[in-house]
Design a protein around this motif. Structure first.
Motif, mmCIF file in Angstrom:
data_model
loop_
_atom_site.group_PDB
_atom_site.id
_atom_site.type_symbol
_atom_site.label_atom_id
_atom_site.label_comp_id
_atom_site.label_asym_id
_atom_site.label_seq_id
_atom_site.Cartn_x
_atom_site.Cartn_y
_atom_site.Cartn_z
ATOM 1 N N VAL A 107 0.832 -1.203 0.000
ATOM 2 C CA VAL A 107 0.000 0.000 0.000
ATOM 3 C C VAL A 107 0.868 1.255 0.000
ATOM 4 C CG1 VAL A 107 -1.751 1.263 1.310
ATOM 5 C CG2 VAL A 107 -1.841 -1.214 1.186
ATOM 6 N N ASP A 108 2.067 1.175 0.602
ATOM 7 C CA ASP A 108 2.957 2.337 0.699
ATOM 8 C C ASP A 108 3.524 2.741 -0.657
ATOM 9 O OD1 ASP A 108 4.358 1.229 3.854
ATOM 10 O OD2 ASP A 108 2.563 2.415 3.440
ATOM 11 N N GLN A 109 3.625 1.802 -1.566
ATOM 12 C CA GLN A 109 4.245 2.086 -2.860
ATOM 13 C C GLN A 109 3.172 2.460 -3.877
ATOM 14 O OE1 GLN A 109 6.851 -0.945 -4.216
ATOM 15 N NE2 GLN A 109 7.619 0.260 -5.909
ATOM 16 N N ALA A 110 3.400 3.556 -4.590
ATOM 17 C CA ALA A 110 2.437 4.026 -5.588
ATOM 18 C C ALA A 110 2.480 3.116 -6.815
ATOM 19 C CB ALA A 110 2.764 5.454 -5.992
ATOM 20 N N ARG B 13 9.393 6.915 -3.397
ATOM 21 C CA ARG B 13 10.736 7.129 -2.839
ATOM 22 C C ARG B 13 10.849 6.512 -1.444
ATOM 23 N NH1 ARG B 13 10.300 12.297 -5.363
ATOM 24 N NH2 ARG B 13 9.602 13.201 -3.402
ATOM 25 N N GLN B 14 9.796 6.687 -0.642
ATOM 26 C CA GLN B 14 9.820 6.132 0.716
ATOM 27 C C GLN B 14 9.832 4.614 0.670
ATOM 28 O OE1 GLN B 14 6.405 7.937 2.551
ATOM 29 N NE2 GLN B 14 7.495 9.847 3.024
ATOM 30 N N ALA B 15 9.094 4.050 -0.253
ATOM 31 C CA ALA B 15 9.059 2.592 -0.382
ATOM 32 C C ALA B 15 10.425 2.067 -0.837
ATOM 33 C CB ALA B 15 7.981 2.159 -1.377
ATOM 34 N N GLN B 16 11.052 2.782 -1.764
ATOM 35 C CA GLN B 16 12.372 2.374 -2.246
ATOM 36 C C GLN B 16 13.415 2.510 -1.130
ATOM 37 O OE1 GLN B 16 12.927 4.836 -5.703
ATOM 38 N NE2 GLN B 16 11.815 3.425 -7.043
ATOM 39 N N ILE C 192 0.889 6.792 -11.515
ATOM 40 C CA ILE C 192 1.813 7.905 -11.747
ATOM 41 C C ILE C 192 1.802 8.292 -13.223
ATOM 42 C CG2 ILE C 192 4.256 8.547 -11.771
ATOM 43 C CD1 ILE C 192 4.579 6.937 -9.180
ATOM 44 N N GLN C 193 1.837 7.301 -14.087
ATOM 45 C CA GLN C 193 1.825 7.563 -15.529
ATOM 46 C C GLN C 193 0.529 8.258 -15.952
ATOM 47 O OE1 GLN C 193 2.160 4.020 -17.928
ATOM 48 N NE2 GLN C 193 2.732 5.168 -19.764
ATOM 49 N N THR C 194 -0.599 7.798 -15.416
ATOM 50 C CA THR C 194 -1.898 8.396 -15.743
ATOM 51 C C THR C 194 -1.970 9.834 -15.252
ATOM 52 O OG1 THR C 194 -2.979 6.241 -15.642
ATOM 53 C CG2 THR C 194 -4.393 8.165 -15.440
ATOM 54 N N LEU C 195 -1.510 10.062 -14.017
ATOM 55 C CA LEU C 195 -1.520 11.430 -13.478
ATOM 56 C C LEU C 195 -0.634 12.347 -14.315
ATOM 57 C CD1 LEU C 195 -1.365 10.707 -9.634
ATOM 58 C CD2 LEU C 195 -3.315 11.628 -10.920
ATOM 59 N N GLN C 196 0.528 11.861 -14.717
ATOM 60 C CA GLN C 196 1.433 12.663 -15.544
ATOM 61 C C GLN C 196 0.789 12.989 -16.896
ATOM 62 O OE1 GLN C 196 4.560 13.862 -14.429
ATOM 63 N NE2 GLN C 196 4.151 15.141 -16.188
ATOM 64 N N LEU D 116 0.369 13.707 -7.742
ATOM 65 C CA LEU D 116 1.560 13.143 -8.375
ATOM 66 C C LEU D 116 2.755 13.219 -7.427
ATOM 67 C CD1 LEU D 116 2.419 11.876 -11.039
ATOM 68 C CD2 LEU D 116 2.907 14.167 -11.902
ATOM 69 N N GLU D 117 2.911 14.338 -6.770
ATOM 70 C CA GLU D 117 4.011 14.500 -5.810
ATOM 71 C C GLU D 117 3.863 13.509 -4.663
ATOM 72 O OE1 GLU D 117 7.418 15.404 -4.071
ATOM 73 O OE2 GLU D 117 6.812 16.076 -6.059
ATOM 74 N N ALA D 118 2.625 13.321 -4.187
ATOM 75 C CA ALA D 118 2.392 12.349 -3.110
ATOM 76 C C ALA D 118 2.743 10.941 -3.585
ATOM 77 C CB ALA D 118 0.942 12.424 -2.642
ATOM 78 N N ALA D 119 2.399 10.622 -4.815
ATOM 79 C CA ALA D 119 2.719 9.299 -5.367
ATOM 80 C C ALA D 119 4.228 9.113 -5.484
ATOM 81 C CB ALA D 119 2.047 9.122 -6.729
ATOM 82 N N TYR D 120 4.931 10.143 -5.950
ATOM 83 C CA TYR D 120 6.395 10.074 -6.040
ATOM 84 C C TYR D 120 7.015 9.921 -4.652
ATOM 85 C CZ TYR D 120 6.711 11.312 -11.009
ATOM 86 O OH TYR D 120 6.638 11.309 -12.364
ATOM 87 N N ARG D 121 6.481 10.660 -3.699
ATOM 88 C CA ARG D 121 6.988 10.583 -2.330
ATOM 89 C C ARG D 121 6.809 9.165 -1.783
ATOM 90 N NH1 ARG D 121 4.988 15.415 -1.026
ATOM 91 N NH2 ARG D 121 3.044 14.520 -0.290
#
Length: 151
Positions: A4-7, A142-145, A12-16, A134-139
């Motif tokens: 759930v933590d990972q977008a 990054r947190q998941a990675q 992300i692609q759709t939002l972009q 989109l920023e929340a999804a990227y965040r």
């Protein structure tokens, strides 16, 4: 690690994609606003010229010929003007009627400009919301990675 933590990369692609589309729509509407404003300014200048011509005693006016150059010309019929009514069709009208027509056109252009500006504002709001998501999804990605790298 929680999935759930990972977008979702598709999200992300759709939002972009949506963000890009909104950006293009905003650009097109902004160009339309510029054209509307240019038409409004031209109509206002024509109105001023026709009024000045009516007040002129000798019928002599400056005619712009481009490049910042003007000719001093004598208008033969200051009581009438040709007005473009659309689709490359012009009609002859009494000067006072031409001024009234141009003022009505200015009013229409101002209303259209407000409508288009409202659309731009609405699209910008939607684009801002998508940017936040989109920023929340990227965040989240990054947190998941970072969480995977630290395990």
């Amino acid at each position: 690690m929680n999935d759930v933590d990972q977008a979702d990369p598709r999200e992300i692609q759709t939002l972009q994609m949506y963000l890009n589309e909104y950006g293009q729509q905003i650009e097109i509407l902004t160009q339309q606003l510029g054209m509307i404003e240019q038409q409004r300014l031209e109509a206002a200048a024509a109105t001023e010229t026709l009024r000045a011509l009516q007040e002129s005693e000798d019928g002599i006016v400056l005619l712009p010929i481009g490049g910042g150059a003007f000719l001093r010309v004598k208008v033969l019929d200051a009581g009438h003007a040709l007005v473009n009514i659309g689709a490359d069709v012009s009609v002859e009208r009494a000067t006072a009627d031409a001024v009234e027509y141009l003022q009505d056109r200015i009013t229409e252009l101002e209303a259209l400009g407000k409508k288009v500006a409202g659309s731009v504002e609405q699209l910008q709001g939607q684009a801002t919301e998508i940017s936040r998501r989109l920023e929340a999804a990227y965040r989240g990605t990054r947190q998941a990675q970072a969480g995977q790298g630290g395990s």
